[in-house]
Every structure is written in C-alpha cells, then in structure tokens.
Design a protein around this motif. Structure first.
Motif, mmCIF file in Angstrom:
data_model
loop_
_atom_site.group_PDB
_atom_site.id
_atom_site.type_symbol
_atom_site.label_atom_id
_atom_site.label_comp_id
_atom_site.label_asym_id
_atom_site.label_seq_id
_atom_site.Cartn_x
_atom_site.Cartn_y
_atom_site.Cartn_z
ATOM 1 N N TYR A 168 -4.858 -12.407 7.377
ATOM 2 C CA TYR A 168 -5.572 -11.562 8.334
ATOM 3 C C TYR A 168 -4.940 -10.192 8.245
ATOM 4 C CZ TYR A 168 -8.119 -14.975 11.302
ATOM 5 O OH TYR A 168 -8.979 -15.910 11.818
ATOM 6 N N LEU A 169 -5.768 -9.148 8.225
ATOM 7 C CA LEU A 169 -5.266 -7.788 8.198
ATOM 8 C C LEU A 169 -5.942 -6.980 9.292
ATOM 9 C CD1 LEU A 169 -5.808 -8.804 5.025
ATOM 10 C CD2 LEU A 169 -4.490 -6.755 4.645
ATOM 11 N N LEU A 170 -5.160 -6.278 10.087
ATOM 12 C CA LEU A 170 -5.675 -5.417 11.147
ATOM 13 C C LEU A 170 -5.037 -4.048 10.956
ATOM 14 C CD1 LEU A 170 -7.176 -5.046 13.907
ATOM 15 C CD2 LEU A 170 -4.993 -5.629 14.972
ATOM 16 N N PHE A 171 -5.845 -3.048 10.593
ATOM 17 C CA PHE A 171 -5.327 -1.712 10.333
ATOM 18 C C PHE A 171 -6.123 -0.663 11.082
ATOM 19 C CE2 PHE A 171 -3.101 -3.880 7.053
ATOM 20 C CZ PHE A 171 -1.980 -3.109 6.810
ATOM 21 N N HIS A 172 -5.485 0.470 11.325
ATOM 22 C CA HIS A 172 -6.121 1.616 11.961
ATOM 23 C C HIS A 172 -7.357 2.012 11.161
ATOM 24 C CE1 HIS A 172 -6.586 5.788 13.298
ATOM 25 N NE2 HIS A 172 -5.920 5.400 14.379
ATOM 26 N N SER A 173 -8.384 2.463 11.826
ATOM 27 C CA SER A 173 -9.656 2.745 11.160
ATOM 28 C C SER A 173 -9.553 3.832 10.083
ATOM 29 C CB SER A 173 -10.713 3.146 12.187
ATOM 30 O OG SER A 173 -10.320 4.330 12.855
ATOM 31 N N GLY A 174 -8.566 4.700 10.146
ATOM 32 C CA GLY A 174 -8.432 5.760 9.149
ATOM 33 C C GLY A 174 -7.800 5.309 7.843
ATOM 34 N N ILE A 175 -7.239 4.138 7.832
ATOM 35 C CA ILE A 175 -6.590 3.623 6.624
ATOM 36 C C ILE A 175 -7.648 2.907 5.798
ATOM 37 C CG2 ILE A 175 -4.861 2.021 5.737
ATOM 38 C CD1 ILE A 175 -3.208 2.706 8.225
ATOM 39 N N ARG A 176 -7.895 3.442 4.618
ATOM 40 C CA ARG A 176 -8.969 2.902 3.784
ATOM 41 C C ARG A 176 -8.605 1.576 3.148
ATOM 42 N NH1 ARG A 176 -9.740 8.652 1.214
ATOM 43 N NH2 ARG A 176 -7.638 8.090 0.698
ATOM 44 N N ARG A 177 -7.351 1.451 2.727
ATOM 45 C CA ARG A 177 -6.899 0.220 2.075
ATOM 46 C C ARG A 177 -5.508 -0.115 2.600
ATOM 47 N NH1 ARG A 177 -6.188 1.384 -3.745
ATOM 48 N NH2 ARG A 177 -5.405 3.299 -2.872
ATOM 49 N N PRO A 178 -5.245 -1.361 2.908
ATOM 50 C CA PRO A 178 -3.911 -1.730 3.401
ATOM 51 C C PRO A 178 -2.905 -1.881 2.258
ATOM 52 C CG PRO A 178 -5.337 -3.639 3.403
ATOM 53 C CD PRO A 178 -6.185 -2.466 2.971
ATOM 54 N N VAL A 179 -2.640 -0.776 1.584
ATOM 55 C CA VAL A 179 -1.673 -0.752 0.482
ATOM 56 C C VAL A 179 -0.811 0.491 0.641
ATOM 57 C CG1 VAL A 179 -3.150 -2.015 -1.138
ATOM 58 C CG2 VAL A 179 -3.286 0.466 -1.056
ATOM 59 N N TRP A 180 0.354 0.483 0.020
ATOM 60 C CA TRP A 180 1.282 1.619 0.148
ATOM 61 C C TRP A 180 0.726 2.888 -0.463
ATOM 62 C CZ3 TRP A 180 4.260 0.850 3.830
ATOM 63 C CH2 TRP A 180 4.797 -0.400 4.092
ATOM 64 N N GLU A 181 -0.195 2.769 -1.396
ATOM 65 C CA GLU A 181 -0.736 3.954 -2.053
ATOM 66 C C GLU A 181 -1.724 4.717 -1.173
ATOM 67 O OE1 GLU A 181 0.987 1.206 -4.821
ATOM 68 O OE2 GLU A 181 -0.681 0.869 -3.433
ATOM 69 N N ASP A 182 -2.188 4.128 -0.100
ATOM 70 C CA ASP A 182 -3.070 4.848 0.824
ATOM 71 C C ASP A 182 -2.297 6.043 1.381
ATOM 72 O OD1 ASP A 182 -4.221 5.466 3.630
ATOM 73 O OD2 ASP A 182 -5.739 4.176 2.719
ATOM 74 N N PRO A 183 -2.918 7.213 1.459
ATOM 75 C CA PRO A 183 -2.205 8.425 1.923
ATOM 76 C C PRO A 183 -1.509 8.268 3.274
ATOM 77 C CG PRO A 183 -4.357 9.007 1.058
ATOM 78 C CD PRO A 183 -4.292 7.507 1.069
ATOM 79 N N LEU A 184 -2.062 7.477 4.177
ATOM 80 C CA LEU A 184 -1.443 7.316 5.492
ATOM 81 C C LEU A 184 -0.260 6.357 5.480
ATOM 82 C CD1 LEU A 184 -4.615 7.223 7.732
ATOM 83 C CD2 LEU A 184 -3.050 9.119 7.330
ATOM 84 N N ASN A 185 -0.083 5.615 4.396
ATOM 85 C CA ASN A 185 1.024 4.657 4.311
ATOM 86 C C ASN A 185 2.151 5.131 3.405
ATOM 87 O OD1 ASN A 185 -0.401 2.862 5.921
ATOM 88 N ND2 ASN A 185 -1.285 1.776 4.197
ATOM 89 N N LEU A 186 2.002 6.281 2.759
ATOM 90 C CA LEU A 186 2.969 6.707 1.746
ATOM 91 C C LEU A 186 4.404 6.771 2.251
ATOM 92 C CD1 LEU A 186 1.045 9.435 -0.282
ATOM 93 C CD2 LEU A 186 1.795 7.170 -1.055
#
Length: 125
Positions: free
Chosen positions: A15-33
C-alpha cells in the motif's frame, strides 16, 4: 474502514499513500530528492492498528509540528507553504513480516523519528 487491513493482504502486497504532488513514490521524484525514510519492521499480526493510526495521523496533520523548522524550505516563490514534511507512507506485506515506511522531505529529521516512535509506542503490544 473501507481499506483492507494489512493482515488480510497476500504477501508481496504494497500500500502506498503519498502527497498528491508526488508523481511517483521513488527517490528520483523532485519532491523526494533530499528526503529520508523511517522504517518500522513488524512481526506478522501487529501492523493493522499501527498502519491505520499512521494513515490517520498523516491525513489529519498530526505531523504538522515536524514542519516548523523546515517551513522556510517548503515555501514556493510566493511565500506560501507548498509541501508538508511528510511525503507519504507505505506498508509492504511480506511472508514473515510487515514493513512500514514513512517518507519525509528532509533527510534524517529527528522530529519525524520521534513522532513515528510515539505512534509506534502507542499501538504496539
């Protein structure tokens, strides 16, 4: 009440629950860098309540006090806060354990660790 609890899921389910601005739940997403991740490994059968409380805490802004120090970093060019400190959370149901992860915007933020520990202590036997 409409989400199946982790104990009813087959192994290898996530199960993955992420903020709506995060496009992909991966470290490469700009919001997760520049972010980090807190991991809680649980024996089978104890994750249901903790997962429910964690999801409700994230949706209900129970981590808002973790954002005070990093509020300046979270502002966009207009000075408005755009992204919360908590990017999302996941639960990975495996054969012998369940793994809960809390993804945060700033790596190794000790306030997030303390809040996750507080939620964990409240609900684990």
């Amino acid at each position: 009440t409409h989400i199946n609890p982790p104990s009813s899921l087959l192994p290898t389910t996530d199960y993955l629950l992420f903020h709506s601005g995060i496009r992909r739940p991966v470290w490469e997403d700009p919001l997760n860098l520049s972010g980090g991740k807190w991991i809680i490994r649980l024996r089978k059968g104890v994750a249901d309540r903790l997962w429910e409380e964690l999801v409700l805490a994230i949706i209900g802004d129970q981590f808002a006090d973790c954002e005070l120090e990093n509020a300046e970093d979270a502002k966009n060019g207009d000075g408005k806060e755009e992204w919360p400190e908590i990017c999302g959370c996941t639960i990975s149901v495996r054969q012998n354990e369940d793994i809960i992860s809390v993804w945060n915007r700033v790596e190794a933020d000790p306030r997030v660790k303390d809040k996750v520990r507080w939620v964990q202590l409240l609900w684990l036997p």
